[in-house]
Enzyme design. Structure first.
Site, short mmCIF file in Angstrom:
data_model
loop_
_atom_site.label_atom_id
_atom_site.label_comp_id
_atom_site.label_asym_id
_atom_site.label_seq_id
_atom_site.Cartn_x
_atom_site.Cartn_y
_atom_site.Cartn_z
N LYS A 53 50.80 47.52 42.72
CA LYS A 53 49.54 47.29 42.94
C LYS A 53 49.46 47.19 44.35
CE LYS A 53 46.43 43.55 41.38
NZ LYS A 53 46.21 42.43 40.86
N SER A 85 45.12 38.38 35.69
CA SER A 85 45.16 39.99 36.03
C SER A 85 46.17 40.62 35.87
CB SER A 85 44.85 39.81 37.67
OG SER A 85 43.36 39.72 37.78
N SER A 93 42.54 42.24 37.24
CA SER A 93 42.43 43.01 38.35
C SER A 93 43.56 43.99 38.49
CB SER A 93 42.35 42.22 39.70
OG SER A 93 43.67 41.55 40.05
N1 GLN Z 1 39.49 37.84 36.78
C1 GLN Z 1 39.96 36.67 37.60
C2 GLN Z 1 39.34 36.60 38.70
O1 GLN Z 1 38.43 37.43 38.82
C3 GLN Z 1 41.56 36.81 37.59
C4 GLN Z 1 41.98 37.64 38.74
C5 GLN Z 1 43.42 37.75 39.09
O2 GLN Z 1 44.21 36.97 38.55
N2 GLN Z 1 43.92 38.19 40.27
O3 GLN Z 1 39.47 35.98 39.66
#
Ligand code: GLN
Length: 454
Positions: free
Chosen positions: A60, A159, A135
């Protein structure tokens, strides 16, 4: 097969499908091929000792990689070449993997669809009209599309697990402190964890094994021995006590998802496990609590991107303050700005007690809900997300709807416990994810249940 063969296969598959999936932001082909040659020489010398020897892996793009562009999918880091490796990269080097490239994500890991990336969309390999989740959407899509067998993602509120669910692959968020965060670009430091995304549970256990352990560069990494996860994949779940929170099968959870989970429970019952309904009464406050705390931490962590120290710098500024303003206005996307403003507000002196402090108190209540359930049960089980993947464009203009997708993953980060998503069925050709949540540092049991179910 040689390592070069494996790496060839990976790039061949990438050349076939990447035009459609668009999971990678950067491909590191020359280094990958050189590394493969080096490892092939070691192999010829009988010296292939790494536990993931020769395995192609994608990373990532919020994990820093020495000499390889790391953007966090943000314009503000468009030309950032880190001068050091994250601890997980060092560990992957010791495990003798081959890094293929860097993967797309929501900007600074803020989002649930990979649509907030400044650079490109990533498409769900099961149906290109749908999002891969986020994400870590690039990390999940790359595995689902067969481009690489292993990737790393990061999980602050879901995410890793949510994109794994949407793409039909296996993704684990480790216990907070299991894996070093050194070199993970910080979003919300009290919640962030790096974790593995793979095609099956056994591969996942190998990759967690490779990246876990205490790190002098991360004072929040836990000084605990790392068990042999793979050895514990016995297939035996006899006598295991499973808790199913009623909040995890209730309102907002789509019927097809609920049914897939109930089917999975039948399988586990057949294998000798038992389950009962429990309650996590404060989990309904999870989304509100998380968006206050994560945004507060983000507003502080992202203060470092000022046009002076890293990446993008705006042109034509009149003075230093103006340079900061212009750089951050031009360099950050809408979702990141929304979080910075929300976080700055929640932390401001007049509102701190009402928002940030209150959210911290609710976080404790949410954690205590988990502690209580784990006094009587070995694992908690439910869906990963309330629905399968949604269509590209369907939610990107509606932040609150987007945030609601995190309903079932967020409480796990707030409590700091480990959680995995494994595939457990389909709805209209789109995968459904089953979430298994464990006690602190009990990834072994989480894997054992996931593996038995698989
Ligand atoms: N969807 C969540 C957010 O937008 C989780 C993001 C994540 O785990 N990095 O913050």
């Amino acid at each position: 097969v040689s390592v070069s063969d494996l790496v060839d296969e990976s790039f061949k598959r990438i050349s076939e499908v990447e035009g459609k999936v668009q999971a990678f932001l950067t491909l590191d082909e020359e280094n990958a091929r050189n590394k493969a040659k080096q490892l092939d020489e070691k192999l010829a010398g009988g010296d292939s000792t790494g536990i993931l020897f020769g395995m192609p892996i994608g990373i990532k793009d919020n994990i820093v990689t020495k000499g390889v562009r790391t953007t966090c999918a943000s314009k503000i880091l468009e030309n950032f070449d880190p001068i050091y490796d994250a601890t997980v990269m060092q560990k992957l080097h010791n495990a003798e993997t081959v890094m293929i490239g860097k993967l797309n994500m929501d900007e600074f890991a803020m989002g649930g669809s990979t649509e907030t990336s400044h650079y490109q969309r990533t498409y769900n390999p099961w149906n290109l009209d749908y999002v891969p989740g986020g994400s870590s959407g690039g990390s999940a899509a790359a595995v689902a599309a067969g481009e690489v067998p292993f990737t790393l993602g990061s999980d602050t509120g879901g995410s890793i697990r949510q994109p794994a669910a949407y793409c039909g692959v296996v993704g684990l968020k480790p216990t907070y402190g299991r894996v070093s965060r050194f070199g993970l670009v910080a979003f919300a430091s009290s919640l962030d964890q790096i974790g593995p995304i793979t095609r099956n549970v056994e591969d996942n256990a190998y990759l967690l094994q490779a990246i876990s352990g205490v790190d002098p560069y991360d004072s929040t990494s836990a000084n605990l021995p790392v068990p042999n996860y793979v050895e514990q994949l016995t297939g035996d779940v006899k006598g295991l006590r499973i808790a199913v929170p009623k909040e995890y099968l209730g309102e907002g959870v789509q019927a097809s998802v609920r049914n897939a989970i109930l089917e999975a429970l039948k399988v586990l019952e057949k294998l000798g496990a038992t389950w009962e309904e429990v309650s996590l009464p404060h989990s309904k406050y999870g989304v509100a609590t998380y968006y206050l705390l994560a945004s507060s931490e983000a507003s502080s962590n992202l203060a470092r991107f000022d046009g002076i120290r890293y990446g993008y710098r705006a042109q034509g500024a009149e003075n230093l303050i103006d340079l900061y303003k212009k750089t951050r206005s031009e360099g950050f996307g809408d979702e990141v700005k929304r979080r910075i403003m929300l976080g700055t507000f929640a932390l401001s002196s007049g509102y701190y007690d009402a928002y940030y402090k209150k959210a911290q108190q609710v976080r404790t209540l949410i954690k205590q809900d988990f502690d209580k359930v784990f006094e009587k049960y070995d694992v908690i089980l439910g869906p990963t997300a309330p629905t399968p993947a949604f269509k590209i464009g369907a939610q990107i203009d509606d932040p609150l709807t987007m945030y609601a997708n995190d309903l079932l993953t967020i409480p796990v980060n707030l409590a700091g416990v480990p959680g995995i998503s494994v595939p457990c069925g389909f709805d209209n050709g789109l995968p459904i994810g089953l979430q298994i949540i464990g006690k602190h540092f009990d990834e072994a049991t989480v894997y054992r249940v996931a593996h038995a179910f698989e």
